[in-house]
Design a protein around this motif. Structure first.
Motif, PDB file in Angstrom:
ATOM      1  N   UNK A  41       0.829  -1.211   0.000  1.00  0.00           N
ATOM      2  CA  UNK A  41       0.000   0.000   0.000  1.00  0.00           C
ATOM      3  C   UNK A  41       0.863   1.259   0.000  1.00  0.00           C
ATOM      4  N   UNK A  42       0.337   2.302  -0.626  1.00  0.00           N
ATOM      5  CA  UNK A  42       0.999   3.609  -0.652  1.00  0.00           C
ATOM      6  C   UNK A  42       0.124   4.566   0.145  1.00  0.00           C
ATOM      7  N   UNK A  43       0.722   5.247   1.106  1.00  0.00           N
ATOM      8  CA  UNK A  43      -0.022   6.174   1.952  1.00  0.00           C
ATOM      9  C   UNK A  43       0.251   7.612   1.530  1.00  0.00           C
ATOM     10  N   UNK A  44      -0.821   8.355   1.291  1.00  0.00           N
ATOM     11  CA  UNK A  44      -0.720   9.797   1.135  1.00  0.00           C
ATOM     12  C   UNK A  44      -1.011  10.353   2.522  1.00  0.00           C
ATOM     13  N   UNK A  45       0.044  10.732   3.233  1.00  0.00           N
ATOM     14  CA  UNK A  45      -0.068  11.119   4.643  1.00  0.00           C
ATOM     15  C   UNK A  45      -0.592  12.547   4.749  1.00  0.00           C
ATOM     16  N   UNK A  46      -1.681  12.703   5.501  1.00  0.00           N
ATOM     17  CA  UNK A  46      -2.299  14.004   5.712  1.00  0.00           C
ATOM     18  C   UNK A  46      -1.842  14.621   7.044  1.00  0.00           C
ATOM     19  N   UNK A  48       0.789  13.357  10.609  1.00  0.00           N
ATOM     20  CA  UNK A  48       1.565  12.298  11.245  1.00  0.00           C
ATOM     21  C   UNK A  48       2.359  12.841  12.417  1.00  0.00           C
ATOM     22  N   UNK A  49       1.974  12.439  13.622  1.00  0.00           N
ATOM     23  CA  UNK A  49       2.751  12.751  14.821  1.00  0.00           C
ATOM     24  C   UNK A  49       3.180  11.464  15.521  1.00  0.00           C
ATOM     25  N   UNK A  50       2.990  10.324  14.853  1.00  0.00           N
ATOM     26  CA  UNK A  50       3.353   9.020  15.427  1.00  0.00           C
ATOM     27  C   UNK A  50       4.777   8.626  15.069  1.00  0.00           C
ATOM     28  N   UNK A  51       5.133   8.772  13.810  1.00  0.00           N
ATOM     29  CA  UNK A  51       6.443   8.341  13.333  1.00  0.00           C
ATOM     30  C   UNK A  51       6.311   7.751  11.935  1.00  0.00           C
ATOM     31  N   UNK A  52       7.417   7.239  11.398  1.00  0.00           N
ATOM     32  CA  UNK A  52       7.466   6.739  10.032  1.00  0.00           C
ATOM     33  C   UNK A  52       6.900   5.322   9.949  1.00  0.00           C
ATOM     34  N   UNK A  53       5.620   5.211   9.651  1.00  0.00           N
ATOM     35  CA  UNK A  53       4.964   3.912   9.517  1.00  0.00           C
ATOM     36  C   UNK A  53       5.297   3.329   8.143  1.00  0.00           C
ATOM     37  N   UNK A  66       3.761  -1.027  10.090  1.00  0.00           N
ATOM     38  CA  UNK A  66       4.788  -1.408  11.055  1.00  0.00           C
ATOM     39  C   UNK A  66       5.547  -0.173  11.544  1.00  0.00           C
ATOM     40  N   UNK A  67       5.640  -0.065  12.871  1.00  0.00           N
ATOM     41  CA  UNK A  67       6.442   0.963  13.533  1.00  0.00           C
ATOM     42  C   UNK A  67       6.776   0.428  14.917  1.00  0.00           C
ATOM     43  N   UNK A  68       8.048   0.271  15.199  1.00  0.00           N
ATOM     44  CA  UNK A  68       8.522  -0.364  16.420  1.00  0.00           C
ATOM     45  C   UNK A  68       7.954   0.276  17.690  1.00  0.00           C
ATOM     46  N   UNK A  69       7.290  -0.553  18.497  1.00  0.00           N
ATOM     47  CA  UNK A  69       6.757  -0.187  19.819  1.00  0.00           C
ATOM     48  C   UNK A  69       5.855   1.046  19.812  1.00  0.00           C
ATOM     49  N   UNK A  70       5.095   1.245  18.767  1.00  0.00           N
ATOM     50  CA  UNK A  70       4.259   2.445  18.649  1.00  0.00           C
ATOM     51  C   UNK A  70       2.804   2.225  19.042  1.00  0.00           C
ATOM     52  N   UNK A 107       2.834  -3.729  15.199  1.00  0.00           N
ATOM     53  CA  UNK A 107       2.180  -4.093  13.946  1.00  0.00           C
ATOM     54  C   UNK A 107       0.662  -3.932  14.011  1.00  0.00           C
ATOM     55  N   UNK A 108       0.127  -3.310  12.965  1.00  0.00           N
ATOM     56  CA  UNK A 108      -1.317  -3.245  12.754  1.00  0.00           C
ATOM     57  C   UNK A 108      -1.628  -4.037  11.486  1.00  0.00           C
TER      58      UNK A 108
END
Length: 137
Positions: A41-46, A48-53, A66-70, A107-108
Motif C-alpha cells: 500500500x501507498x499512503x498519502x499522509x495528511x 503524522x505525529x506518530x512516526x514513520x509507519x 509497522x512501527x517499532x513499539x508504537x 504491527x497493525x
C-alpha cells in the motif's frame, strides 16, 4: 478594555494550556491508502505525529503497518476499526469490508474482504481509503 484579574484569568490560561498540551499528547496518523496488484500500500499522509509507519503487503488482501513499539495495548484507536461496515456493490452482489486491527506493539493489520453472503474472500485493490491511527498517552 476589561480589567485583568491575574488570579482568576491566570488560572483560566493555565487550564487552557494544560488542555492544549493534553491534546497534543495524542499521537495521530491520518492518511489515504491505495494499493493495487502485488504492491505494498501507498499512503498519502495528511497528518503524522506518530512516526514513520512502513506499509507492506503480506498476502492477497492482507497488509501491515509497522512501527517499532508504537501501538500500545488499550491506548490505540483505529478508523476504520474491525466493526466498520463496508460497501455493497449491487452490480456484483458483493459486500466489501475493511478490517483494521492491532496485532502487537509494532504491527497493525489491515484486511480487505469481499463476501457474497455465502463465502468471504480476501482481495487486493484499495483506492484512497481514509485511515486514522490515534495513540493515547
Amino acid at each position: 478594555m476589561g480589567i485583568y484579574n491575574s488570579t482568576k484569568d491566570g488560572a483560566d490560561v493555565d487550564a487552557a494550556v494544560d488542555f492544549v498540551e493534553s491534546q497534543q499528547a495524542i499521537k495521530k496518523y491520518v492518511a489515504l491508502l491505495s494499493q493495487s496488484g502485488i504492491d505494498a500500500p501507498v499512503a498519502t499522509v495528511l497528518e503524522n505525529t506518530i512516526g514513520n509507519i512502513v506499509w507492506s503487503r503480506v498476502s492477497t488482501g492482507l497488509y501491515q503497518a509497522i512501527l517499532s513499539n508504537a501501538f500500545t495495548v488499550d491506548k490505540i484507536y483505529l478508523i476504520p476499526n474491525q466493526y466498520t461496515a463496508g460497501l455493497y456493490d449491487e452490480l456484483s452482489g458483493y459486500f466489501y469490508r475493511i478490517i483494521f486491527s492491532r496485532s502487537n506493539e509494532s504491527t497493525l493489520n489491515l484486511q480487505q474482504k469481499t463476501a457474497d453472503g455465502i463465502t468471504s474472500t480476501l482481495i487486493d485493490g484499495i483506492t484512497n481509503l481514509r485511515i486514522e491511527i490515534r495513540v493515547y498517552p
